[in-house]
Design a protein around this motif. Structure first.
Motif, PDB file in Angstrom:
ATOM      1  N   LEU A 186     -28.833  54.027-104.567  1.00  0.00           N
ATOM      2  CA  LEU A 186     -29.990  53.159-104.760  1.00  0.00           C
ATOM      3  C   LEU A 186     -29.702  51.706-104.391  1.00  0.00           C
ATOM      4  N   ARG A 187     -28.481  51.412-104.023  1.00  0.00           N
ATOM      5  CA  ARG A 187     -28.100  50.014-103.822  1.00  0.00           C
ATOM      6  C   ARG A 187     -28.746  49.373-102.597  1.00  0.00           C
ATOM      7  N   GLU A 188     -29.224  50.190-101.674  1.00  0.00           N
ATOM      8  CA  GLU A 188     -29.934  49.644-100.513  1.00  0.00           C
ATOM      9  C   GLU A 188     -31.440  49.692-100.715  1.00  0.00           C
ATOM     10  N   ASP A 189     -31.864  50.225-101.841  1.00  0.00           N
ATOM     11  CA  ASP A 189     -33.297  50.306-102.103  1.00  0.00           C
ATOM     12  C   ASP A 189     -33.847  48.896-102.348  1.00  0.00           C
ATOM     13  N   PRO A 190     -34.948  48.519-101.679  1.00  0.00           N
ATOM     14  CA  PRO A 190     -35.456  47.148-101.815  1.00  0.00           C
ATOM     15  C   PRO A 190     -35.976  46.797-103.208  1.00  0.00           C
ATOM     16  N   THR A 191     -36.358  47.811-103.964  1.00  0.00           N
ATOM     17  CA  THR A 191     -36.884  47.554-105.309  1.00  0.00           C
ATOM     18  C   THR A 191     -35.791  47.552-106.358  1.00  0.00           C
ATOM     19  N   TYR A 192     -34.907  48.556-106.304  1.00  0.00           N
ATOM     20  CA  TYR A 192     -33.926  48.732-107.375  1.00  0.00           C
ATOM     21  C   TYR A 192     -32.523  48.237-107.032  1.00  0.00           C
ATOM     22  N   GLY A 193     -32.203  48.129-105.745  1.00  0.00           N
ATOM     23  CA  GLY A 193     -30.896  47.628-105.357  1.00  0.00           C
ATOM     24  C   GLY A 193     -30.598  46.241-105.917  1.00  0.00           C
ATOM     25  N   PRO A 194     -31.577  45.313-105.866  1.00  0.00           N
ATOM     26  CA  PRO A 194     -31.313  43.959-106.373  1.00  0.00           C
ATOM     27  C   PRO A 194     -31.035  43.882-107.869  1.00  0.00           C
ATOM     28  N   LEU A 195     -31.299  44.967-108.598  1.00  0.00           N
ATOM     29  CA  LEU A 195     -31.020  44.951-110.039  1.00  0.00           C
ATOM     30  C   LEU A 195     -29.524  45.019-110.329  1.00  0.00           C
ATOM     31  N   ALA A 196     -28.738  45.517-109.372  1.00  0.00           N
ATOM     32  CA  ALA A 196     -27.294  45.663-109.585  1.00  0.00           C
ATOM     33  C   ALA A 196     -26.666  44.312-109.910  1.00  0.00           C
ATOM     34  N   GLY A 197     -25.971  44.244-111.029  1.00  0.00           N
ATOM     35  CA  GLY A 197     -25.296  43.026-111.442  1.00  0.00           C
ATOM     36  C   GLY A 197     -26.175  42.048-112.192  1.00  0.00           C
ATOM     37  N   ALA A 198     -27.455  42.359-112.309  1.00  0.00           N
ATOM     38  CA  ALA A 198     -28.368  41.447-113.009  1.00  0.00           C
ATOM     39  C   ALA A 198     -28.104  41.477-114.514  1.00  0.00           C
ATOM     40  N   GLY A 199     -28.239  40.339-115.151  1.00  0.00           N
ATOM     41  CA  GLY A 199     -28.092  40.278-116.592  1.00  0.00           C
ATOM     42  C   GLY A 199     -29.282  40.913-117.293  1.00  0.00           C
ATOM     43  N   LEU A 200     -29.056  41.382-118.513  1.00  0.00           N
ATOM     44  CA  LEU A 200     -30.130  42.013-119.272  1.00  0.00           C
ATOM     45  C   LEU A 200     -31.131  40.977-119.757  1.00  0.00           C
ATOM     46  N   ALA A 201     -32.335  41.447-120.014  1.00  0.00           N
ATOM     47  CA  ALA A 201     -33.422  40.560-120.435  1.00  0.00           C
ATOM     48  C   ALA A 201     -33.526  40.445-121.952  1.00  0.00           C
ATOM     49  N   ILE A 202     -32.543  40.981-122.661  1.00  0.00           N
ATOM     50  CA  ILE A 202     -32.527  40.891-124.116  1.00  0.00           C
ATOM     51  C   ILE A 202     -31.274  40.140-124.549  1.00  0.00           C
ATOM     52  N   PRO A 203     -31.325  39.410-125.647  1.00  0.00           N
ATOM     53  CA  PRO A 203     -30.146  38.646-126.087  1.00  0.00           C
ATOM     54  C   PRO A 203     -29.011  39.551-126.544  1.00  0.00           C
ATOM     55  N   ALA A 204     -27.790  39.057-126.400  1.00  0.00           N
ATOM     56  CA  ALA A 204     -26.606  39.831-126.796  1.00  0.00           C
ATOM     57  C   ALA A 204     -26.662  40.220-128.264  1.00  0.00           C
ATOM     58  N   SER A 205     -27.293  39.390-129.082  1.00  0.00           N
ATOM     59  CA  SER A 205     -27.365  39.673-130.517  1.00  0.00           C
ATOM     60  C   SER A 205     -28.211  40.897-130.836  1.00  0.00           C
ATOM     61  N   LEU A 206     -29.065  41.317-129.889  1.00  0.00           N
ATOM     62  CA  LEU A 206     -29.931  42.474-130.121  1.00  0.00           C
ATOM     63  C   LEU A 206     -29.488  43.708-129.345  1.00  0.00           C
ATOM     64  N   MET A 207     -28.301  43.656-128.772  1.00  0.00           N
ATOM     65  CA  MET A 207     -27.813  44.802-128.015  1.00  0.00           C
ATOM     66  C   MET A 207     -27.702  46.036-128.906  1.00  0.00           C
ATOM     67  N   PRO A 208     -28.062  47.203-128.382  1.00  0.00           N
ATOM     68  CA  PRO A 208     -27.927  48.440-129.166  1.00  0.00           C
ATOM     69  C   PRO A 208     -26.486  48.909-129.223  1.00  0.00           C
TER      70      PRO A 208
END
Length: 307
Positions: free
Chosen positions: A265-287
């Motif tokens: 999926l790393r060459e996929d234009p929609t999902y490839g750019p997600l690789a390495g992206a930080g999460l959208a939730i704070p570290a304090s709320l990690m499951p």
């Protein structure tokens, strides 16, 4: 069920019957709460009064967006001073949502003039709670609980369709005031999703804020294997991200709290750019980290076989 709760129609009470006040509703058995808008508690709710108590309410006749109880300044319809909690009547409506318990709706004269009686109160029939979610008020930043109720017998009530987890819940119907389960799948999924919304707000852990209609409650451990709903082992994910996560095409690296994407999926234009992206939730709320790590390792093992 809580003592005194009575689901469905009340003998000798018909749609359109009028009541002068709460005492009259209590005497008829149509609404047992002495003054509150929600009858019931943690075991369920059998009736509500729609009477303009909260400015956030929206009444459209066959469909009502109802605001839960609590948090409001007692001297104001618009000002809140605290978060609403999932307790008391709010817990009752959540149980009605989970168990598909029918709820009697009574409208008071202070509600939307299009649908309310000129005076007193009027019984307007049975509704089903088809959706429940927490929402942050833009005016003051306090959380309220919202419940969507649809009149039974309408197309929307027969097939709600607004809850993305509905297909994973019991295939049930509101019939004669009793719950009829046809196929039991993931009992408790609705409450699990509501709990994750309370924890994370309307936020996909990977892509950020999203409409509630596209947010799924994702299990970090396969439900089919564990058959449990633990908020510490769940995330809210956008529907497409949820599909990739369950398929092992996307995972989370807990050492950096970043997204990992499958090689194909790393060459996929929609999902490839997600690789390495930080999460959208704070570290304090990690499951639960172990659950995330187990999922990540299983995904990497699958990728190794594919390559």
């Amino acid at each position: 069920m809580a003592s005194g709760l009575r689901y469905g129609e009340i003998p000798a009470v018909t749609v359109g019957d009028r009541f002068a006040d709460y005492d009259a509703m209590n005497a008829a058995g149509v609404h047992r709460a002495s003054q509150g808008g929600i009858s019931g508690g943690k075991d369920g709710s059998d009736s509500i009064v729609v009477n303009g108590g909260y400015v956030d309410d929206h009444d459209d006749g066959d469909e009502i967006i109802y605001t839960g109880q609590g948090g409001r300044d007692p001297n104001s319809r618009t000002r809140h001073v605290a978060h609403q909690e999932l307790i008391l009547g709010n817990a009752g409506l959540m149980r009605a949502y989970e168990e598909r318990q029918p709820v009697r709706v009574i409208r008071g004269s202070k509600g939307d003039k299009r649908f309310s009686p000129a005076s007193g109160y009027r019984y307007d029939g049975l509704y089903g709670v088809t959706e429940a979610w927490p929402e942050i008020r833009q005016q003051d930043g306090f959380r309220i609980w919202r419940f969507r109720l649809v009149k039974l017998g309408t197309t929307a009530a027969a097939a709600p369709g607004s809850d993305p987890d509905d297909a994973e819940e019991d295939n049930a119907s509101w019939t004669g005031g009793r719950k009829t389960s046809l196929v039991k799948v993931r009992r408790g999924q609705r409450k699990f999703r509501a709990g994750l919304m309370e924890k994370y707000g309307l936020t996909c852990a990977v892509t950020g804020p999203a409409p509630k209609e596209v947010l799924h409650a994702a299990h970090l451990r396969a439900f089919a294997e564990h058959e449990s709903h633990k908020r510490s082992e769940g995330l809210l994910l956008r529907s497409d991200i949820h599909s990739l996560f369950d398929a092992g095409l996307l995972a989370i690296d807990t050492s950096t709290n970043t997204v990992v994407v499958a090689p194909r999926l790393r060459e996929d234009p929609t999902y490839g750019p997600l690789a390495g992206a930080g999460l959208a939730i704070p570290a304090s709320l990690m499951p639960d980290q172990t659950a995330l790590d187990d999922h990540h390792q299983a995904a990497k093992a699958r990728w190794a076989i594919e390559t």
